[in-house]
Design an enzyme around this catalytic site. Sequence first.
Site, PDB file in Angstrom:
ATOM      1  N   ASP A  59      -1.504  -0.922   2.053  1.00  0.00           N
ATOM      2  CA  ASP A  59      -0.578  -1.010   0.925  1.00  0.00           C
ATOM      3  C   ASP A  59      -0.574  -2.414   0.311  1.00  0.00           C
ATOM      4  O   ASP A  59      -1.023  -3.380   0.909  1.00  0.00           O
ATOM      5  CB  ASP A  59       0.838  -0.651   1.380  1.00  0.00           C
ATOM      6  CG  ASP A  59       1.350  -1.571   2.482  1.00  0.00           C
ATOM      7  OD1 ASP A  59       0.561  -1.911   3.377  1.00  0.00           O
ATOM      8  OD2 ASP A  59       2.528  -1.957   2.442  1.00  0.00           O
ATOM      9  N   GLU A  60      -0.048  -2.492  -0.884  1.00  0.00           N
ATOM     10  CA  GLU A  60       0.272  -3.739  -1.578  1.00  0.00           C
ATOM     11  C   GLU A  60      -0.903  -4.724  -1.598  1.00  0.00           C
ATOM     12  O   GLU A  60      -0.786  -5.874  -1.182  1.00  0.00           O
ATOM     13  CB  GLU A  60       1.522  -4.380  -0.959  1.00  0.00           C
ATOM     14  CG  GLU A  60       2.756  -3.516  -1.158  1.00  0.00           C
ATOM     15  CD  GLU A  60       4.010  -4.093  -0.552  1.00  0.00           C
ATOM     16  OE1 GLU A  60       5.088  -3.941  -1.162  1.00  0.00           O
ATOM     17  OE2 GLU A  60       3.937  -4.677   0.550  1.00  0.00           O
TER      18      GLU A  60
END
Length: 477
Positions: free
Chosen positions: A293-294
């Site tokens: 993620d991210e």
Amino acid sequence: MAYTTGAPFTLQRTSTIVVDAGSAEAAAIGEQLAALIRPPTGYPVAVVSGPAAPGAIVLRLNSGNATLGTEGYQLTVTPDSVRVVANSPAGLFYGTQTIRQLLPVQIESEIGVDRNVWSIPALTITDYPRFAWRGAMLDVARHFFTPREVEQYIDLLAMYKMNVLHLHLADDQGWRIQLNSRPKLTEVGSVTQVGGGPGGFFTQQDYQNIIHYAAARYILIVPEIDMPAHSNAGLTGYPEFGCSARQTALYTGTDVGWSSLCVDKEETYAYVDDIVREISAMTPGPYFHIGGDEVATLTDQQYVKFVERVQAIVNKYGKRMIGWEEIAKARLLPTTIAQQWKSDSATAAVTQGAKLIMSPSNKIYLDMKYSPATELGLNWAAFIEERDAYDWDPAMYLKGVTEQSILGVEAPIWSETVRNIGAVFFLALPRMPAVAEIGWSPQTARNWESFRSRLVTHEPRWHYLGWNYFRSPQLPW
């Protein structure tokens, strides 16, 4: 559940717990129940095999009821016995947790209680879960939690029949699992945390102890090593594999997205291979969570190439890959699982045949504050009060995603603002039982007014157990 006519069952000093001969798991479940009953009652409560005498609690394995599946149970309470029948030991264990909740709240006391009657109302229950995955996530990377604190959290999950604990073991602020192949991960990367505290890590023995403690309560440990971003702590020991937007150094802040592995370097995949191989060998469950993620420093092409290559590494070591919803950009195998957290992008994983874990951040991210006045937690996703956490349906949350594509639900607690297990419990209670009921009960059986009236009866149990909690104004305390 159906209450039946007749007198309740009452524990006696002569009561025993009867299990099937030759079943070590059933005997262990019986011993756990006996260990709960003995201190407050003062009764000896032997665990025995063979025929059941009047006054016994009987735990039987019987594979004759397909409706119960692998985790369901039937509980029958009559004046002379309590009987739990299940197809598997997991079902027996969940049946004993229902017995626990039906007994007077003083059963949670660790010392003798001056109470004359320990009774359970006459009833019959046929019970089995809606979803196979009923999980919680604990972030031990931003702030470290000791093995004993993790076990306390496992105790909470066990009471509410949850079956997965996802451990977020590495992030920018700390690396928390010892690996022999890469010793500098903990020698260098574990020594701090958010705010600059001492950090810490699990030795391999610590990790095994946590796995065994959880397994005895039918909870699966799922390890996560976040990559290619959220990788700074590991790179402090092995900076040659980093291509971050900032210089690699110990980090105690909370910004996200700036760190990254060098995904175009061949040597990086040897590093990832060592991590996946060694953690997979230590972890008996079928899953390895890669985070994903991210990611702010890579192109989509770089990210997709990385995820697909790591998916192959995870599969090579006999595990199924899990990743946060961003992995749906890549070509996923049907065995891979995407964890939804912020948007509908996870639906792209479903179109590839993958299953979803539902963790919507505006519903069951339990590190979110209850209200603006809450001392702990964040609010970037939402303020999440008790009804927000309870009153939603995973099968109706994403357009085009049916219940058949959903493996289950999982409630994360990220630890940017959470420094000890008391703070974890404050954020988890009373919201975790809401998540547990979403995971266990069919949607048609769930009702907010019923839930809120039942939940407050657990408050005295939490007092006996020393569990911190938020006194939500939405509940009739």
